[in-house]
Design an enzyme around this catalytic site. Structure first.
Site, PDB file in Angstrom:
ATOM      1  N   GLY A  46     -58.189 140.231  21.684  1.00  0.00           N
ATOM      2  CA  GLY A  46     -57.588 141.608  21.662  1.00  0.00           C
ATOM      3  C   GLY A  46     -57.570 142.606  20.819  1.00  0.00           C
ATOM      4  N   GLU A 102     -56.415 143.051  13.575  1.00  0.00           N
ATOM      5  CA  GLU A 102     -55.631 142.121  14.517  1.00  0.00           C
ATOM      6  C   GLU A 102     -54.981 142.708  15.347  1.00  0.00           C
ATOM      7  OE1 GLU A 102     -55.505 139.212  16.154  1.00  0.00           O
ATOM      8  OE2 GLU A 102     -54.874 137.652  14.532  1.00  0.00           O
ATOM      9  N   ASP A 103     -54.882 142.482  16.759  1.00  0.00           N
ATOM     10  CA  ASP A 103     -53.993 143.110  17.728  1.00  0.00           C
ATOM     11  C   ASP A 103     -52.402 142.821  17.528  1.00  0.00           C
ATOM     12  OD1 ASP A 103     -54.045 140.360  18.345  1.00  0.00           O
ATOM     13  OD2 ASP A 103     -54.489 141.032  20.689  1.00  0.00           O
ATOM     14  N   ASP A 106     -47.661 137.295  15.779  1.00  0.00           N
ATOM     15  CA  ASP A 106     -46.582 136.668  16.120  1.00  0.00           C
ATOM     16  C   ASP A 106     -45.911 135.378  15.214  1.00  0.00           C
ATOM     17  OD1 ASP A 106     -45.040 134.935  17.781  1.00  0.00           O
ATOM     18  OD2 ASP A 106     -45.813 135.898  19.434  1.00  0.00           O
ATOM     19  N   LYS A 134     -44.713 141.106  15.221  1.00  0.00           N
ATOM     20  CA  LYS A 134     -43.519 140.480  15.808  1.00  0.00           C
ATOM     21  C   LYS A 134     -42.669 139.695  14.721  1.00  0.00           C
ATOM     22  CE  LYS A 134     -44.421 139.366  20.618  1.00  0.00           C
ATOM     23  NZ  LYS A 134     -44.304 138.347  21.727  1.00  0.00           N
ATOM     24  N   ASP A 162     -53.907 140.977  26.528  1.00  0.00           N
ATOM     25  CA  ASP A 162     -53.987 140.779  28.090  1.00  0.00           C
ATOM     26  C   ASP A 162     -52.777 139.969  28.513  1.00  0.00           C
ATOM     27  OD1 ASP A 162     -54.775 137.211  28.402  1.00  0.00           O
ATOM     28  OD2 ASP A 162     -54.585 137.943  26.354  1.00  0.00           O
TER      29      ASP A 162
END
Length: 185
Positions: A46, A102-103, A106, A134, A162
């Site tokens: 990602g 990093e994309d 979480d 997040k 994705d």
């Protein structure tokens, strides 16, 4: 595979917003690393689009390397469980200024494991740059030095992220309407 128009709930971050924020992050990193060489480690898959756009805005010397990381023991849309390195670095990070790119972060569990492992390799410094955070889902404290956007707890795709391995090439971040997506399967 469905056309994304059939299941997109909203565009969370427009292409122009992404470009502007990535440029700002590159400028911040350039200022902080002035006179130093950077080793940017992209967490696959990602983070690839973010990395390539980001390094275009970094003025100090930047080398890149890649890590593949997978997490077992949870559902497909979560990052919990045992962390396994599927592709390790080809570069030694000892004594280097490492920037993990990093994309999305979480729960933080996977990245916390990666940081712990990389610290044992004795980098001169180790910082995290994430496009999306997040924060409301965080289970482990992650020291994020550079953050593009704090986002709500929604399932997002596009710009490297994705949806079932597709749609990474979209120039924006969209939110999946899971009811529409599952109805189209």
């Amino acid at each position: 595979m469905q056309d994304y128009h059939s299941f997109i709930g909203e565009v969370l971050i427009e292409e122009e917003q992404l470009k502007k924020r990535v440029k700002e992050l590159g400028e911040d990193i350039s200022r902080d690393y002035h006179g130093k060489e950077i080793l940017a480690i992209c967490i696959l898959r990602g983070g690839v689009m973010f990395l390539t756009d980001l390094i275009r805005h970094i003025t100090p010397l930047v080398a890149i390397d890649f890590m593949g990381v997978s997490s077992y023991g949870a559902g497909t849309r979560s990052s919990q469980g045992q962390v396994r390195i599927t592709l390790d670095l080809t570069t030694s990070i000892a004594g280097k200024h490492v920037l993990i790119v990093e994309d999305i972060i979480d729960s933080g569990n996977t990245l916390a494991s990666v940081i712990e492992m990389l610290q044992t390799r004795h980098p001169a410094s180790l910082e995290v740059c994430t496009l999306l955070n997040k924060a409301s889902r965080r289970e482990v404290d992650i020291p994020i030095k550079y953050c593009g956007f704090i986002i709500p707890d929604k399932f997002v795709f596009g710009y490297g992220l994705d949806m079932d391995e597709f749609y990474r090439n979209l120039p924006f971040i969209g939110v999946v309407d899971l009811e529409k997506y599952e109805a189209g399967l």
